[in-house]
Design a protein around this motif. Structure first.
Motif: not given
Length: 346
Positions: A134-141
């Protein structure tokens, strides 16, 4: 399910990992002057290098806190130090196996050796994984949008990797959310996928189905826990956010260590978030080769060409190679202690 890697498999994966590192460094540095790189290291600000190394330990400590929070809920009275080895074990085996496939099974294996039930160990790992995803995809977007104008100037291959990585990780997150909120919907999607896979005759559909539903069952147990204990999940996500930021920030501390200050903390860290997601779907142990070459392409707008290789080597050295070495020592020590305890009981 057998979670223990066989000695033969371990040796094979380790040899492949070492060979991959050797090939990577030969390709990347055959046209670079190693003396110049060594000089850059000697002239680097060791305080910032130390901060970068501390950030790797913050990464491990945060994961330990998450495991301890969840296991404590199940009344396991484990000390912080006894849980500290699980993140190291996960990182080491994820690094030497394709697609990081060995990390979680080995964590479950060593947890079971500490008398933690497999179901509870699996649940702790699932929650940590869901939170990390959840955190990595949020930061990636966010990072992709923040750096959109810069990303457009990247090599087409890198742009493809970034977009592919975001889609790949988003689909994993979507699958996790489907499992948490709708088992029926998950089964419908699974049946549709299996119908497609069945057309590919060389894939054993029955074996694949069995493994898939085993995994879904584990995820369902995690889903029930998350729905019933939202406050624990919020704590875990917050800790994971700090964990991921600590990992991504290593690149910034290396940037400062090499004497640069023009780019901001957010700029460097957001580029690292983009780099991480770009290589996360590549099925190579530790994304070795892909991470190094992608770093050189993504950060060439930040560093002068003369320093770029040094920056990559130092950044990757702190965040990955040093971490693999320390993790390997922890795994070896853990195995020695287990062997001694086993002999004492005989």
């Amino acid at each position: 399910m057998n979670n223990e890697l066989t000695p033969k498999s371990f040796i094979k994966n380790s040899i492949f990992f070492i060979v991959l590192i050797g090939i990577t460094f030969f390709i990347l540095f055959k046209d670079n002057n190693l003396n110049d790189i060594i000089v850059e290291f000697k002239n680097s600000d060791k305080i910032y290098v130390l901060i970068g190394i501390i950030c790797t330990f913050i990464y491990v400590i945060c994961e330990t806190i998450n495991f301890r929070t969840i296991l404590k809920f199940f009344s396991y009275k484990k000390s912080f130090l006894s849980i500290l080895k699980y993140p190291f074990i996960g990182f080491f085996f994820s690094s030497i196996t394709p697609s990081a496939s060995g990390g979680q099974p080995m964590q479950i294996y060593y947890m079971s050796k500490d008398n933690i039930e497999v179901s509870h160990g699996s649940l702790a790992i699932f929650i940590e994984f869901a939170s990390f995803q959840f955190v990595t995809i949020l930061l990636a977007i966010f990072s992709f949008i923040f750096n959109f104008e810069l990303v457009k100037t990247f090599n087409p291959l890198i742009i493809t990797l970034i977009i592919g990585g975001i889609i790949f990780n988003f689909l994993i997150l979507l699958f996790i959310l489907c499992v948490i909120f709708s088992k029926k919907f998950t089964e419908k999607i699974a049946n549709f996928i299996f119908w497609i896979v069945k057309k590919i005759r060389f894939i054993k559909i029955d074996s694949l189905k069995e493994k898939f539903y085993e995994q879904v069952e584990e995820y369902q147990r995690g889903a029930v826990f998350i729905r019933q204990h939202k406050e624990i999940m919020i704590k875990v996500i917050f800790t994971t956010f700090i964990q991921v930021c600590a990992l991504y920030s290593i690149t910034f501390w290396v940037y400062r260590a090499l004497g640069f200050s023009k780019a901001s903390f957010v700029e460097i860290m957001s580029l690292q978030a983009v780099l991480y997601v770009a290589v996360s779907g590549i099925p190579l142990p530790g994304a070795v080769g892909a991470s190094e070459s992608s770093f050189l392409r993504i950060f060439k707008t930040i560093y002068p060409a003369s320093v770029l290789s040094s920056a990559m080597l130092l950044s990757r050295g702190i965040s990955f190679y040093l971490f693999v070495l320390i993790s390997g020592i922890v795994v070896m020590c853990t195995q020695v202690i287990l062997s001694k305890n086993k002999k004492a009981l005989m």
